[in-house]
Write a protein that holds these residues in place. Structure first.
Motif, PDB file in Angstrom:
ATOM      1  N   LYS A 109       0.830  -1.204   0.000  1.00  0.00           N
ATOM      2  CA  LYS A 109       0.000   0.000   0.000  1.00  0.00           C
ATOM      3  C   LYS A 109       0.867   1.258   0.000  1.00  0.00           C
ATOM      4  CE  LYS A 109      -3.868   2.156   2.445  1.00  0.00           C
ATOM      5  NZ  LYS A 109      -4.804   2.045   3.596  1.00  0.00           N
ATOM      6  N   ASN A 112       2.122   1.818  -3.448  1.00  0.00           N
ATOM      7  CA  ASN A 112       1.092   1.766  -4.491  1.00  0.00           C
ATOM      8  C   ASN A 112       1.297   0.577  -5.429  1.00  0.00           C
ATOM      9  OD1 ASN A 112      -1.198   2.714  -5.921  1.00  0.00           O
ATOM     10  ND2 ASN A 112       0.118   3.730  -7.421  1.00  0.00           N
ATOM     11  N   SER A 114      -0.033  -2.807  -7.040  1.00  0.00           N
ATOM     12  CA  SER A 114      -1.271  -3.543  -7.300  1.00  0.00           C
ATOM     13  C   SER A 114      -1.091  -4.633  -8.343  1.00  0.00           C
ATOM     14  CB  SER A 114      -2.374  -2.575  -7.760  1.00  0.00           C
ATOM     15  OG  SER A 114      -1.970  -1.872  -8.917  1.00  0.00           O
ATOM     16  N   LEU A 187       4.095   6.087  -8.180  1.00  0.00           N
ATOM     17  CA  LEU A 187       3.453   6.607  -6.975  1.00  0.00           C
ATOM     18  C   LEU A 187       2.231   7.441  -7.351  1.00  0.00           C
ATOM     19  CD1 LEU A 187       6.665   7.725  -5.037  1.00  0.00           C
ATOM     20  CD2 LEU A 187       5.342   5.619  -4.711  1.00  0.00           C
ATOM     21  N   LEU A 188       1.254   7.496  -6.458  1.00  0.00           N
ATOM     22  CA  LEU A 188       0.028   8.240  -6.724  1.00  0.00           C
ATOM     23  C   LEU A 188       0.291   9.743  -6.789  1.00  0.00           C
ATOM     24  CD1 LEU A 188      -2.490   6.400  -4.346  1.00  0.00           C
ATOM     25  CD2 LEU A 188      -2.181   6.064  -6.804  1.00  0.00           C
ATOM     26  N   SER A 219      -5.580  10.317  -9.378  1.00  0.00           N
ATOM     27  CA  SER A 219      -5.588   9.129  -8.521  1.00  0.00           C
ATOM     28  C   SER A 219      -6.809   9.020  -7.615  1.00  0.00           C
ATOM     29  CB  SER A 219      -4.319   9.097  -7.659  1.00  0.00           C
ATOM     30  OG  SER A 219      -4.201  10.269  -6.879  1.00  0.00           O
ATOM     31  N   ASN A 253      -8.365   3.466 -12.580  1.00  0.00           N
ATOM     32  CA  ASN A 253      -7.449   3.287 -11.450  1.00  0.00           C
ATOM     33  C   ASN A 253      -7.801   4.222 -10.300  1.00  0.00           C
ATOM     34  OD1 ASN A 253      -5.943   1.269 -12.661  1.00  0.00           O
ATOM     35  ND2 ASN A 253      -4.483   2.689 -13.584  1.00  0.00           N
ATOM     36  N   ASN A 257      -8.781   3.119  -6.516  1.00  0.00           N
ATOM     37  CA  ASN A 257      -8.181   3.680  -5.299  1.00  0.00           C
ATOM     38  C   ASN A 257      -9.261   4.108  -4.306  1.00  0.00           C
ATOM     39  OD1 ASN A 257      -5.593   3.369  -6.365  1.00  0.00           O
ATOM     40  ND2 ASN A 257      -5.552   5.432  -7.220  1.00  0.00           N
ATOM     41  N   GLU A 261     -10.017   2.561  -0.624  1.00  0.00           N
ATOM     42  CA  GLU A 261     -10.017   3.441   0.548  1.00  0.00           C
ATOM     43  C   GLU A 261     -11.302   3.255   1.355  1.00  0.00           C
ATOM     44  OE1 GLU A 261      -9.785   8.212   1.747  1.00  0.00           O
ATOM     45  OE2 GLU A 261      -9.811   7.603  -0.366  1.00  0.00           O
TER      46      GLU A 261
END
Length: 465
Positions: A109, A112, A114, A187-188, A219, A253, A257, A261
């Motif tokens: 996490k 990032n 997945s 990275l986001l 994101s 995507n 996210n 969350e």
């Protein structure tokens, strides 16, 4: 007719992918820290960072999952190659984590991650410098290690950019380059994207280079950047297909996210906002089938309530799905499996002898029971949710009925064990213990590891009647 009904009832493609990955690579043994020649560190992640700093060594992290076929293949091939070991060990402190277990969940996490496998290269201060996503063969991995090593030696770490942003730098050139660097590292973009948009004049937000940036960095659907991008592509003719497809993927995507969350926080408000935006993006797919969209929304909701352990709302979606599977004829599914398997055995004579046996061995189990296994797998997912969360006897008894059908479809030891655990919760210990013994016997006959099954049997025996 039966085949068509099966596919209508089994839309969980993620489950199918996991299942196939487990099956296709089931004959390959996963190399752990003890069996590979890469010196994987055995301590905690915190201890790893401390050791890297004290030894002044960079960090290499392999993030994978137990079901990931390409991960297993890399363990067997690239991670065993002497050339890779000789290049990696002197420079990097290596670490291996499962993204679905222990501290691997938090690490995945944080960075990032997945897709699996993902290889992360950090400097000695644990700042991310480079990443590689997906299966990588020996020669390519050697090249990637070289690129990562150079990045660690000569590139400015992302941590310095993070500090600059945290200190309040909102210069548009800095923000733009900061987002580009984050995107390259996987990275986001997070709130930085909206901060960048604030620096742009209204007539420049939709400039080509800004739209390109948004198509790579949005994101979350709860941002101004998301609104700008979806409004633009919904009103413009599709001329640049590459940009359009990349934008759609980025919006998807961003939604994923938000969904994750909401699950992590068990926040129904966030989830409902996600559903609204999910439907909005579906409407953009003008050619998509509306009934299919509604079906997907139902399964998204079912998955959310499953992940958040909300059995009351989960049942609203799970019961109709389970009833669909229960209406499938077991004998018909087995016949379809047999026909497909015969066709498969005929097809394997087409490739050259050199790969014929490999193809047969890899796909043997998958093609022998594919349709029955898909039905059994998805129904068992519902059963496991009941096993974990059900408090009332009638719910457990319903799960027992479903479990018996799963065993009729595929009498797998794991499915037998689930049935035994349901019996334990119903207080039928003697029958549960006998069924668990049967599961262990079958697992041994199949050459499987029985440690977890034997552990569960020990727990059953320790319970008072």
């Amino acid at each position: 007719m039966t085949r068509h009904l099966l596919y209508k009832c089994l839309p969980y493609i993620n489950n199918y992918v996991k299942y196939l990955s487990m099956v296709v690579f089931s004959t390959i043994k996963c190399a752990g820290a003890d069996s590979t020649t890469i010196n994987f560190y055995n301590g905690s992640y915190v201890e790893l960072i401390a050791k890297a700093k004290s030894d002044n060594k960079a960090i290499f992290i392999d993030i994978s999952t137990a079901w990931c076929g390409p991960c297993i293949r890399m363990n067997k091939e690239a991670f065993q190659a002497k050339s890779v070991v000789d290049q990696l060990n002197p420079i990097f402190l290596a670490y291996k984590v499962d993204a679905e277990k222990g501290e691997g969940i938090k690490i995945a996490k944080q960075f990032n991650v997945s897709s699996y496998p993902t290889l992360l290269f950090l400097n000695s201060s644990a700042s991310l410098m480079y990443r590689v996503v997906g299966y990588t063969n020996i020669s390519n991995l050697l090249n990637q290690i070289t690129v990562a090593t150079n990045a660690i030696k000569y590139s400015e770490p992302i941590s310095k950019w993070d500090d600059e942003y945290s200190s309040g730098n909102r210069n548009p050139i800095f923000l733009y380059n900061y987002l580009v660097k984050r995107e390259k590292l996987g990275l986001l973009g997070g709130e930085v994207v909206d901060e960048y948009i604030k620096t742009q004049q209204a007539d420049s937000i939709l400039s080509k280079h800004n739209l390109e940036l948004l198509s790579k960095t949005v994101s979350s659907s709860r941002t101004k950047a998301y609104d700008v991008l979806i409004n633009y592509i919904s009103k413009q003719p599709i001329e640049d297909k590459e940009f359009y497809n990349r934008s759609i993927l980025q919006l998807e995507n961003a939604l994923l996210n938000d969904r994750n969350e909401a699950i992590d926080k068990k926040n129904d408000v966030l989830f409902n906002k996600y559903i609204v935006r999910r439907k909005e993006l579906f409407d953009l797919y003008k050619e998509d089938n509306k009934s299919r969209q509604l079906k997907v929304i139902k399964f998204i909701k079912m998955n959310y309530y499953q992940k958040t352990n909300n059995l009351k709302y989960y049942k609203r979606f799970a019961i109709p799905f389970a009833e669909q599977i229960m209406r499938l004829n077991v004998d018909s599914l087995h016949k379809i499996d047999s026909v497909d398997f015969i066709r498969f055995k005929e097809e394997i004579y087409l490739p050259p002898d050199s790969i014929r046996k490999q193809t047969y061995d890899a796909h043997f189990y998958e093609r022998q029971h594919m349709h029955s296994e898909l039905a059994a797998y998805d129904l068992n997912e519902i059963i496991k949710t009941y096993l974990q969360n059900a408090k009332y006897r009638n719910d457990l008894e319903q799960a027992i009925i479903w479990s018996k059908r799963v065993i009729m479809l595929i009498p797998d030891p794991l499915y037998l064990s689930i049935n035994a655990q349901l019996l334990v919760k119903l207080g039928i210990l003697h029958k549960a213990i006998n069924l668990q013994k049967r599961a262990i016997t079958q697992a041994k006959a199949l050459g499987r590891d029985t440690k977890e099954l034997e552990r569960d049997l020990k727990i059953m025996r320790s319970r008072k009647p």
